[in-house]
Design a protein around this motif. Sequence first.
Motif, short mmCIF file in Angstrom:
data_model
loop_
_atom_site.label_atom_id
_atom_site.label_comp_id
_atom_site.label_asym_id
_atom_site.label_seq_id
_atom_site.Cartn_x
_atom_site.Cartn_y
_atom_site.Cartn_z
N GLY A 1 3.56 -4.09 -0.90
CA GLY A 1 3.94 -2.97 -1.76
C GLY A 1 2.93 -1.85 -1.72
N GLU A 2 3.20 -0.81 -2.49
CA GLU A 2 2.29 0.36 -2.49
C GLU A 2 1.01 0.07 -3.25
OE1 GLU A 2 4.47 3.63 -4.17
OE2 GLU A 2 5.29 4.19 -2.22
N THR A 3 1.14 -0.63 -4.37
CA THR A 3 -0.03 -0.83 -5.24
C THR A 3 -1.18 -1.55 -4.54
OG1 THR A 3 1.62 -1.07 -6.98
CG2 THR A 3 -0.68 -1.48 -7.59
N PRO A 4 -0.93 -2.65 -3.81
CA PRO A 4 -2.06 -3.39 -3.21
C PRO A 4 -2.58 -2.77 -1.91
CG PRO A 4 -0.01 -4.53 -2.75
CD PRO A 4 0.34 -3.36 -3.63
N GLY B 1 1.76 -7.21 -8.12
CA GLY B 1 2.08 -5.90 -8.68
C GLY B 1 3.14 -6.10 -9.75
N ILE B 2 3.65 -4.99 -10.26
CA ILE B 2 4.74 -5.08 -11.24
C ILE B 2 5.80 -4.06 -10.84
CG2 ILE B 2 3.34 -3.65 -12.81
CD1 ILE B 2 4.94 -4.80 -15.15
N GLY B 3 7.05 -4.52 -10.81
CA GLY B 3 8.15 -3.64 -10.43
C GLY B 3 8.55 -2.73 -11.58
N LYS C 1 11.84 2.89 -0.61
CA LYS C 1 10.62 3.64 -0.29
C LYS C 1 9.79 2.98 0.82
CE LYS C 1 7.77 1.44 -3.90
NZ LYS C 1 6.88 1.60 -5.03
N TYR C 2 10.02 1.67 1.04
CA TYR C 2 9.23 0.97 2.05
C TYR C 2 9.81 1.14 3.47
CZ TYR C 2 7.80 -1.48 -2.21
OH TYR C 2 7.38 -1.78 -3.47
N LYS D 1 4.31 3.83 -13.77
CA LYS D 1 4.26 2.44 -14.25
C LYS D 1 3.92 2.38 -15.75
CE LYS D 1 5.22 0.29 -10.39
NZ LYS D 1 4.33 -0.35 -9.44
P1 PGA Z 1 4.83 -1.28 -5.71
O1 PGA Z 1 5.78 -2.51 -6.00
O2 PGA Z 1 3.45 -1.83 -5.60
O3 PGA Z 1 5.33 -0.72 -4.40
O4 PGA Z 1 4.98 -0.32 -6.85
C1 PGA Z 1 5.50 -3.36 -7.06
C2 PGA Z 1 6.58 -4.39 -7.20
O5 PGA Z 1 7.76 -4.06 -7.02
O6 PGA Z 1 6.26 -5.54 -7.50
#
Ligand code: PGA
Length: 243
Positions: A37-40, A132-134, A167-168, A201
């Motif tokens: 994901g984007e966050t990590p 992460g958290i969605g 987005k990915y 977020k």
């Molecule tokens: P994100 O995704 O890091 O791309 O925001 C987080 C997630 O969906 O768990």
Amino acid sequence: MQTCIFKDYQSLSIKVVQEIAQLVITKPDAVICLPSGETPRLTCTLLVEKAHAEKIDFSRVTFFGLDEWIGIPPQNEGSGNYFFYSNVFAPLKIARAKIHLFDGMADDLSNECRKMDLAIAAAGGIDLMLVGIGMNGHIGFNEPGTSPNYYSHVIDLDKITTSVGQKYFKQATVLGKGITIGLKHLLESKRVLVIANGIKKANIIKKMMEEEISEMLPASIVRKHFNAALMIDEEAASLYGKY
Ligand code: PGA
């Protein structure tokens, strides 16, 4: 649950990297579960930089990938497999035998779940699980409504996940199901770090921390963990604690 608020994404990522590096230095055969994901992304970049600069030995670490899209091949840049290999495993030259990822193209997905559960048990459980958290409060692909008693499982993805997930990918991609490590694994992990950054977020962080713990908001389940930390930047923290 510990809450750590950082000035920005960079300082948050640096702190996460320090914790991972410290774990590997004190326990060279640590078991680590990583999200894509984007966050990590920055955590991964900085972790690789630190490992190289400080010659931290990751060769005995066992890695687990948190989740994967069903039907998306590993060569696709939007897949979890692609993320893990390009951002962590290839640069750190991690041996194939130390890596456990779901194969989202497998014919027998129940077997993928079984293999993952057995591998986690054989590794002695997860020492550190980074998640992460969605936008809908999911953790991995544990979507709203998922029982916290599940280990690895296959799931129909929530509409928010399939639309945010675009987005990915370079082009519009049909996403339907996911395969994920379960909340039961999370609750059994020795340490859990939930990371989030950015104003987008803020609302879900507020809900995760302030609403009643419920499987309708899977991230709230993390509050039951005995050794979990929420690590967020000021933007993601901007609604939490305010009324
Ligand atoms: P994100 O995704 O890091 O791309 O925001 C987080 C997630 O969906 O768990």
